[in-house]
Every structure is written in structure tokens, then in C-alpha cells.
Design an enzyme around this catalytic site. Structure first.
Site, PDB file in Angstrom:
ATOM      1  N   GLY A  24      34.519  37.578  38.384  1.00 21.15           N
ATOM      2  CA  GLY A  24      34.197  36.969  37.089  1.00 21.15           C
ATOM      3  C   GLY A  24      34.264  37.934  35.917  1.00 21.15           C
ATOM      4  N   ALA A  25      34.457  39.243  36.193  1.00 19.81           N
ATOM      5  CA  ALA A  25      34.639  40.198  35.092  1.00 19.81           C
ATOM      6  C   ALA A  25      36.115  40.403  34.776  1.00 19.81           C
ATOM      7  CB  ALA A  25      33.993  41.544  35.449  1.00 19.81           C
ATOM      8  N   PHE A  27      40.310  39.123  34.126  1.00 19.09           N
ATOM      9  CA  PHE A  27      41.027  38.399  33.064  1.00 19.09           C
ATOM     10  C   PHE A  27      40.734  36.898  33.142  1.00 19.09           C
ATOM     11  CE2 PHE A  27      45.491  36.518  32.424  1.00 19.09           C
ATOM     12  CZ  PHE A  27      45.253  36.189  31.099  1.00 19.09           C
ATOM     13  N   ALA A  35      38.124  36.796  42.820  1.00 16.49           N
ATOM     14  CA  ALA A  35      38.254  38.226  43.116  1.00 16.49           C
ATOM     15  C   ALA A  35      39.467  38.474  43.992  1.00 16.49           C
ATOM     16  CB  ALA A  35      36.992  38.725  43.831  1.00 16.49           C
ATOM     17  N   TYR A  63      51.243  41.007  48.510  1.00 14.42           N
ATOM     18  CA  TYR A  63      50.301  40.243  47.693  1.00 14.42           C
ATOM     19  C   TYR A  63      50.433  38.745  47.988  1.00 14.42           C
ATOM     20  CZ  TYR A  63      48.546  37.841  43.527  1.00 14.42           C
ATOM     21  OH  TYR A  63      47.909  36.976  42.680  1.00 14.42           O
TER      22      TYR A  63
HETATM   23  N1  LIG Z   1      47.160  36.553  36.377  1.00 15.90           N
HETATM   24  C1  LIG Z   1      47.982  35.671  36.954  1.00 15.90           C
HETATM   25  O1  LIG Z   1      49.050  35.339  36.386  1.00 15.90           O
HETATM   26  C2  LIG Z   1      47.627  35.045  38.282  1.00 15.90           C
HETATM   27  C3  LIG Z   1      48.550  34.153  38.844  1.00 15.90           C
HETATM   28  C4  LIG Z   1      48.249  33.571  40.071  1.00 15.90           C
HETATM   29  C5  LIG Z   1      47.039  33.840  40.691  1.00 15.90           C
HETATM   30  N2  LIG Z   1      46.164  34.722  40.139  1.00 15.90           N
HETATM   31  C6  LIG Z   1      44.892  34.957  40.843  1.00 15.90           C
HETATM   32  O2  LIG Z   1      43.822  34.800  39.930  1.00 15.90           O
HETATM   33  C7  LIG Z   1      42.721  35.631  40.309  1.00 15.90           C
HETATM   34  C8  LIG Z   1      42.245  36.438  39.106  1.00 15.90           C
HETATM   35  O3  LIG Z   1      43.317  37.266  38.658  1.00 15.90           O
HETATM   36  P1  LIG Z   1      43.286  38.046  37.263  1.00 15.90           P
HETATM   37  O4  LIG Z   1      44.664  37.978  36.712  1.00 15.90           O
HETATM   38  O5  LIG Z   1      42.129  37.598  36.459  1.00 15.90           O
HETATM   39  O6  LIG Z   1      43.080  39.539  37.796  1.00 15.90           O
HETATM   40  P2  LIG Z   1      42.003  40.674  37.334  1.00 15.90           P
HETATM   41  O7  LIG Z   1      42.389  41.915  38.053  1.00 15.90           O
HETATM   42  O8  LIG Z   1      41.877  40.708  35.854  1.00 15.90           O
HETATM   43  O9  LIG Z   1      40.642  40.106  37.931  1.00 15.90           O
HETATM   44  C9  LIG Z   1      40.292  40.215  39.286  1.00 15.90           C
HETATM   45  C10 LIG Z   1      38.842  40.659  39.338  1.00 15.90           C
HETATM   46  O10 LIG Z   1      38.427  40.681  40.711  1.00 15.90           O
HETATM   47  C11 LIG Z   1      37.672  41.850  40.931  1.00 15.90           C
HETATM   48  N3  LIG Z   1      37.787  42.169  42.360  1.00 15.90           N
HETATM   49  C12 LIG Z   1      38.923  42.472  43.047  1.00 15.90           C
HETATM   50  N4  LIG Z   1      38.641  42.692  44.343  1.00 15.90           N
HETATM   51  C13 LIG Z   1      37.303  42.513  44.486  1.00 15.90           C
HETATM   52  C14 LIG Z   1      36.414  42.592  45.591  1.00 15.90           C
HETATM   53  N5  LIG Z   1      36.855  42.931  46.822  1.00 15.90           N
HETATM   54  N6  LIG Z   1      35.096  42.322  45.386  1.00 15.90           N
HETATM   55  C15 LIG Z   1      34.650  41.980  44.148  1.00 15.90           C
HETATM   56  N7  LIG Z   1      35.447  41.905  43.064  1.00 15.90           N
HETATM   57  C16 LIG Z   1      36.764  42.181  43.230  1.00 15.90           C
HETATM   58  C17 LIG Z   1      38.280  42.901  40.011  1.00 15.90           C
HETATM   59  O11 LIG Z   1      37.362  43.946  39.717  1.00 15.90           O
HETATM   60  C18 LIG Z   1      38.626  42.068  38.779  1.00 15.90           C
HETATM   61  O12 LIG Z   1      37.557  42.050  37.836  1.00 15.90           O
HETATM   62  C19 LIG Z   1      43.219  36.458  41.471  1.00 15.90           C
HETATM   63  O13 LIG Z   1      42.749  35.873  42.681  1.00 15.90           O
HETATM   64  C20 LIG Z   1      44.729  36.352  41.389  1.00 15.90           C
HETATM   65  O14 LIG Z   1      45.339  36.489  42.669  1.00 15.90           O
HETATM   66  C21 LIG Z   1      46.432  35.327  38.948  1.00 15.90           C
END
Ligand SMILES: NC(=O)c1ccc[n+]([C@@H]2O[C@H](COP(=O)([O-])OP(=O)(O)OC[C@H]3O[C@@H](n4cnc5c(N)ncnc54)[C@H](O)[C@@H]3O)[C@@H](O)[C@H]2O)c1
Ligand SMILES: [Zn+2]
Length: 355
Positions: A8-9, A11, A78, A181
Site C-alpha cells: 500500500g506504500a 505506486f 505487494a 516476473y
Molecule cells: N505498474 C504497472 O503497470 C503494473 C501492471 C500490472 C500489474 N502490476 C502489479 O501491481 C502491483 C503494484 O505495482 P506498483 O506498480 O504499484 O509497484 P510498486 O513497486 O510501486 O509497489 C509495490 C509495493 O509492494 C511492496 N512490496 C514488494 N514486495 C513486498 C513484500 N514481500 N512484502 C511487503 N511489501 C512488499 C514494495 O515495497 C512497494 O511499496 C504489483 O503486484 C504489480 O505486479 C503493476
């Protein structure tokens, strides 16, 4: 509803927390503040406005069990994202994403939490859907380096070699993860489906397309292409576009993705099947090429214009666009931010610190 938002912290997670608060829900954030996502360790990104905040890893079963107290549903964001640097990252991806999901689901089983919304991804499909004028629906394999080097970017029919027409992928398309991934994102869905069957839970996977918007991390090996272009513009440089810029993608604004999560969490039991995982493509249904996206951002930013380099990365897919009809029909969600509005806003929106 009290909702545990893992990641939740991050993006997307931080926009979900904001949307939950706006809808009168009670978010609880659990995030490990991974250095790849939060490089300024001395000043980690503060968790979003509203809600409780727990600094822990989803692989820490005790911390997750404690975080689940009084929780009605889990919104699991996460994950380690992006392509990483090389194959040496594989154990870290599998650890965070799959072991992490298994520990979370085990804790949910133990605590009797039966509602899950998972951050899925369109990467589970690999290359998109293609039609050959002679052979109909076909599934091209990975593109050959010789073709890419010669500027032949569009996949060809495996039967007759004709360049293929891209179409829209539906949720029932076969999975074809092309990297570590993508494999971990598919495994998360299988784990969630197994959990739902074992405990009578309801699991939804929102297969996000290319998410962009305010708070997107700056260029890191882990961020998306919109973020690279935006970072180049901020440095006064032209965005460099790979291939011929004709790669088709579905860019979806992060506030729309947050709203889709709220819609999935609020969905009535009749529309989400029990004891199963239901996948929903979560895209704009308004595909654009990467070249168009670079141009829209550069124009809104006030230049310089993008440069198309003809460069390529082995393993990149050419076109991946989906139909998001199922989520529109069943959950009543539809995107509110148009491509033009979203890119114009993103051209000037703050980004998160990069590595
Ligand atoms: N950004 C995209 O375009 C996109 C597209 C498809 C899917 N996603 C999915 O959306 C989700 C969020 O992605 P995002 O872009 O916000 O990435 P991000 O890296 O900004 O956020 C992910 C967060 O998860 C936390 N995290 C990672 N592993 C962890 C763990 N083991 N325990 C606790 N916290 C953990 C990180 O510290 C981070 O704050 C992910 O599951 C990603 O696979 C993102
Ligand atoms: Zn053919």
C-alpha cells in the site's frame, strides 16, 4: 469495510488507499518498503494519507496474522515489479511474489478472511492475440533476433510467414508468461485459485495493463515505459522509442485502476464466484502505440520530440492489448480518465524517486 492493502506504500497501492478512504472504507497498509521501490531509505515514501500502517514483509506470517485482525478483505498489491536486471533476480522475484502470496493466503486461511483482490497483470498472456488472413487465430512464439535486427518487428504467422494482425485478448486466452516476473504473476493467480477452492474464498485477479500516472517511480530497471519517457523529458532529453514505435499497448490511468480495486472489493457476492478465482482484464479499451504515447507526453511537456531508434530488447512483446468488457459488464467499472487527459496530466505530475 476494513481492507488490508499489501504494497500500500507503492505506486498503485497508495492510490488504492486514497480511493478506499474516499469510499468510506478503512485501509490497513502493510508494506516492506523494498529498496527497489523506495530507494531513498533514509526518507522512505510515507504511506498514503489515511489508514493504519505496518512496516512488514508479507512473508512474515506473524506480522500478517496480526495485520489481519478485524479485516474483511485483502487487496494484495505487494510484489517485485518490472523485468529486473538479469536472471540472477529470479529468486528475489519468486520469494516476494509467490512465497509472499502463499504466506499471505495461509494467514488468511488461519484468520478466516475469505475475500481477496489480487493485482494481476496482462504479462500472463505473453504476446497478444493475432490473426492470419489465411490461418485465422494463431499463436506466434518469441520473435527471432535476426528479424528484430532487420527491422521486421511484427510477428509472423507460424504457418505461412505472413505478418499478423493484432487483436484484443480476452481473459480465457491461454497463459504464456515470457519471463520470471510474468511467471510469478501467473503463479500468484494459481495460488489464489487453490486457496479459494480450499477455504471457500472469493478471489478476483485484476489483470492490469500498462498503468501510469502521478507517483509513478522514475526510471529504474523496474518501471514502465511511460516513466522512462517522462524522466527523459524532465532531464530535457528526447524520449527514445524502441523498434519503430508501432508497439500497441493499453495505457490505463492509476486512478482508474484504484477505482477498479474498490469496485472489486465492493462487488456483491452474486457477481464474484465463490471457491474460485475470476480474472478481469483492467484496461482502457483504447489502445495506442508506444510512439503515440511518447508523442503525447512530449507534446504536453513542451518537447523535445521523441526519437525512434529501431533498437529492441529481446523478449519484449510486440503488441498486447485486451478487451476489458468482462469487468465493465460484471463490476460496472469503466475508466474515467481518457488517454489525452491522463498523458497531459502525467507530463507534469510528480514522480517518485528512482534508484
Ligand atoms: N505498474 C504497472 O503497470 C503494473 C501492471 C500490472 C500489474 N502490476 C502489479 O501491481 C502491483 C503494484 O505495482 P506498483 O506498480 O504499484 O509497484 P510498486 O513497486 O510501486 O509497489 C509495490 C509495493 O509492494 C511492496 N512490496 C514488494 N514486495 C513486498 C513484500 N514481500 N512484502 C511487503 N511489501 C512488499 C514494495 O515495497 C512497494 O511499496 C504489483 O503486484 C504489480 O505486479 C503493476
Ligand atoms: Zn498464416
Amino acid at each position: 469495510m476494513r481492507v488490508l492493502v499489501t504494497g500500500g506504500a507503492g505506486f498503485i497501492g497508495s492510490h488504492i488507499v486514497t480511493a478506499l478512504v474516499e469510499h468510506g472504507h478503512e485501509p490497513v497498509v502493510l508494506d516492506a518498503l523494498l529498496p527497489a521501490a523506495h530507494p531513498t531509505a533514509a526518507h522512505p515514501d510515507p504511506p498514503s494519507a489515511g489508514g493504519e500502517w505496518i512496516h512488514a514483509d508479507v512473508r512474515d506470517r506473524g506480522a500478517v496474522v496480526a495485520a489481519l485482525r478485524g479485516v474483511d478483505a485483502v487487496c494484495h498489491q505487494a510484489a517485485m515489479v518490472g523485468l529486473g536486471k538479469d536472471f540472477a533476480d529470479a529468486p528475489a522475484y519468486v520469494g516476494c511474489n509467490d512465497l509472499g502470496t502463499a504466506v499471505l493466503l495461509a494467514a488468511m486461511a488461519e484468520c478466516g478472511v475469505r475475500e481477496l483482490v489480487l493485482a494481476g497483470s496482462m504479462v500472463v498472456y505473453g504476446e497478444g492475440r493475432y490473426d492470419c488472413p489465411r490461418h485465422g487465430r494463431v499463436r506466434p512464439g518469441p520473435r527471432a533476433e535476426a528479424d528484430l535486427a532487420a527491422g521486421r518487428f511484427d510477428p509472423r504467422c507460424p504457418e505461412c510467414g505472413t505478418p499478423l494482425r493484432p487483436g484484443l485478448v480476452g481473459e480465457d486466452a491461454p497463459a504464456d508468461p515470457r519471463n520470471v516476473y510474468a511467471t510469478t504473476k501467473l503463479a500468484q493467480e494459481h495460488l489464489a485459485a487453490a486457496w479459494a477452492r480450499a477455504v471457500g474464498g472469493r478471489a478476483v485477479s485484476l489483470r492490469y495493463h500498462n498503468v501510469y500516472g502521478p507517483g509513478m517511480p522514475r526510471d529504474t530497471p523496474y518501471a514502465g515505459v511511460a516513466s522512462f519517457f517522462r524522466s527523459a523529458l524532465a532531464r530535457g532529453e528526447a524520449p527514445t522509442v524502441f523498434e519503430d514505435g508501432g508497439q500497441r499497448r493499453d495505457f490505463i490511468h492509476v486512478r482508474d485502476v484504484a477505482a477498479a480495486n474498490v469496485a472489486a472489493l465492493e462487488a456483491a457476492p452474486e457477481v464474484v464466484a465463490p471457491s474460485a478465482l475470476t480474472a478481469y482484464n483492467t484496461g482502457s479499451d483504447d489502445p495506442h502505440t508506444v510512439g503515440e504515447m511518447a508523442m503525447a507526453l512530449a507534446t504536453a511537456f513542451g518537447g523535445p520530440a521523441p526519437v525512434v531508434t529501431g533498437g529492441y530488447r529481446l523478449g519484449d512483446v510486440r503488441h498486447i492489448t485486451a478487451s476489458s468488457r468482462r469487468i465493465r459488464e460484471r463490476l460496472g467499472w469503466r475508466p474515467a480518465v481518457s488517454f489525452h487527459e491522463g498523458m497531459t496530466e502525467f507530463a507534469h505530475a510528480p514522480q517518485r524517486a528512482g534508484v
